[in-house]
Design a protein around this motif. Sequence first.
Motif, PDB file in Angstrom:
ATOM      1  N   HIS A   2      68.763 -55.008 125.438  1.00  0.00           N
ATOM      2  CA  HIS A   2      68.920 -56.416 125.111  1.00  0.00           C
ATOM      3  C   HIS A   2      68.011 -57.324 125.924  1.00  0.00           C
ATOM      4  N   TYR A   3      67.882 -57.065 127.234  1.00  0.00           N
ATOM      5  CA  TYR A   3      67.086 -57.910 128.123  1.00  0.00           C
ATOM      6  C   TYR A   3      65.716 -57.276 128.385  1.00  0.00           C
ATOM      7  N   ALA A   4      64.765 -58.142 128.724  1.00  0.00           N
ATOM      8  CA  ALA A   4      63.427 -57.627 129.003  1.00  0.00           C
ATOM      9  C   ALA A   4      62.745 -58.439 130.095  1.00  0.00           C
ATOM     10  N   ASN A   5      62.200 -57.732 131.077  1.00  0.00           N
ATOM     11  CA  ASN A   5      61.259 -58.324 132.033  1.00  0.00           C
ATOM     12  C   ASN A   5      59.868 -58.296 131.413  1.00  0.00           C
ATOM     13  N   ILE A   6      59.113 -59.350 131.580  1.00  0.00           N
ATOM     14  CA  ILE A   6      57.723 -59.387 131.113  1.00  0.00           C
ATOM     15  C   ILE A   6      56.867 -59.779 132.311  1.00  0.00           C
ATOM     16  N   ILE A   7      56.072 -58.834 132.809  1.00  0.00           N
ATOM     17  CA  ILE A   7      55.375 -59.010 134.086  1.00  0.00           C
ATOM     18  C   ILE A   7      53.874 -58.828 133.878  1.00  0.00           C
ATOM     19  N   ILE A   8      53.088 -59.723 134.476  1.00  0.00           N
ATOM     20  CA  ILE A   8      51.631 -59.585 134.444  1.00  0.00           C
ATOM     21  C   ILE A   8      51.213 -58.538 135.463  1.00  0.00           C
ATOM     22  N   GLY A   9      50.484 -57.541 135.007  1.00  0.00           N
ATOM     23  CA  GLY A   9      50.038 -56.458 135.886  1.00  0.00           C
ATOM     24  C   GLY A   9      50.634 -55.130 135.465  1.00  0.00           C
ATOM     25  N   ASN A  10      50.018 -54.061 135.927  1.00  0.00           N
ATOM     26  CA  ASN A  10      50.496 -52.707 135.612  1.00  0.00           C
ATOM     27  C   ASN A  10      51.539 -52.302 136.640  1.00  0.00           C
ATOM     28  N   GLN A  11      52.805 -52.408 136.256  1.00  0.00           N
ATOM     29  CA  GLN A  11      53.907 -52.125 137.167  1.00  0.00           C
ATOM     30  C   GLN A  11      54.647 -50.838 136.822  1.00  0.00           C
ATOM     31  N   ILE A 148      51.168 -64.398 126.708  1.00  0.00           N
ATOM     32  CA  ILE A 148      51.102 -64.472 128.172  1.00  0.00           C
ATOM     33  C   ILE A 148      49.748 -63.986 128.668  1.00  0.00           C
ATOM     34  N   ALA A 149      49.233 -62.915 128.072  1.00  0.00           N
ATOM     35  CA  ALA A 149      47.917 -62.395 128.468  1.00  0.00           C
ATOM     36  C   ALA A 149      46.828 -63.426 128.193  1.00  0.00           C
ATOM     37  N   TYR A 150      46.900 -64.070 127.043  1.00  0.00           N
ATOM     38  CA  TYR A 150      45.917 -65.105 126.709  1.00  0.00           C
ATOM     39  C   TYR A 150      45.995 -66.274 127.697  1.00  0.00           C
ATOM     40  N   LYS A 151      47.200 -66.757 127.946  1.00  0.00           N
ATOM     41  CA  LYS A 151      47.330 -67.908 128.835  1.00  0.00           C
ATOM     42  C   LYS A 151      46.827 -67.577 130.241  1.00  0.00           C
ATOM     43  N   ASP A 152      47.169 -66.396 130.727  1.00  0.00           N
ATOM     44  CA  ASP A 152      46.738 -66.018 132.074  1.00  0.00           C
ATOM     45  C   ASP A 152      45.219 -65.890 132.143  1.00  0.00           C
ATOM     46  N   ALA A 153      44.615 -65.305 131.112  1.00  0.00           N
ATOM     47  CA  ALA A 153      43.158 -65.143 131.098  1.00  0.00           C
ATOM     48  C   ALA A 153      42.464 -66.501 131.018  1.00  0.00           C
ATOM     49  N   LEU A 154      42.936 -67.371 130.134  1.00  0.00           N
ATOM     50  CA  LEU A 154      42.320 -68.693 129.987  1.00  0.00           C
ATOM     51  C   LEU A 154      42.470 -69.521 131.255  1.00  0.00           C
ATOM     52  N   SER A 155      43.656 -69.494 131.838  1.00  0.00           N
ATOM     53  CA  SER A 155      43.884 -70.245 133.076  1.00  0.00           C
ATOM     54  C   SER A 155      43.015 -69.715 134.201  1.00  0.00           C
TER      55      SER A 155
END
Length: 298
Positions: A2-11, A148-155
């Motif tokens: 039901h729940y999900a963590n969404i994290i930038i990076g290979n964890q 999220i990947a797009y926003k992080d790359a653009l920022s």
Amino acid sequence: MHYANIIIGNQATTCNQPLRINDKNVGFLIAPLMEHCCFKQSNNRKAWCLTFFKGSSFERTITIFFQECQDRLTDPKALWIDTRIQSVHHAHEERASQFLRGSNTKKVDEAIYRNQNMRLLVDRENMVLLSNNRERYERIILCQALAIAYKDALSSCMFDLTECIKSNDEARLITLYENMLRFNAADYFSHPIDQQKSHELFDIWKQLSKHWRLDELRQELTTQMADVANLIKEQRSQQKQEAHRQWQQVLQEKDRKFNRKAIFISVVVTTLSLLTLFQLTPDTFTTFWSSWTSIFSK
């Protein structure tokens, strides 16, 4: 699930299997984007490792961890509320609002996308899906990861570009500018969902993109890149003008030296001729020579 963590990076180190949703490969992304993605999952499917923009300077990996209990995740960003038992969406409003805001102020009617079978709510970086279909939730999670990947790359592009300009590092600035041009042209797509494969996801992506301000960020980046191009052009023009000025100085100095040598040679020839005519003594010649050479040594 039901729940999900969404994290930038290979964890996640356990993701070694190709990602499959509903026992099928991911097929709703457009081919130019999909060719530079790598999606993996763990054996128990509780971890995903999603890599976007492979081979570019702005490659991004997003890790997703799924759990049925919120307490087992550090900072869950997504929630799927299964509506198969209770199909009335408003009955889940309090639970959705508490997850999104920690209060009861978020209303189901504020969903960014809705139809008879689902409601999709977003608030800041969090997302709640009310749906009777788990596969739909997983597909939307993947779209959220792409946003999220797009926003992080653009920022990151905008931040790095600003730092290069402030540090006046021209070599790094040009390299970054070229990398950004490639990313902007080859990796960013306003419509990354294949509409022929999924009309629903195509429409959902438009709402997610709007929520994450992706097109606005890209436009800001494009404007910033245009300013950088003008800056580089101006710097190159100034460098060219300075090089031309220095070269003109070198030529003028060479001309002055040549003229002095030409006069000197002319005087020597004339002097030798006079020596021949008047047969001056060696002492007289020495004095004469010293007087003339002193003129050109100054």
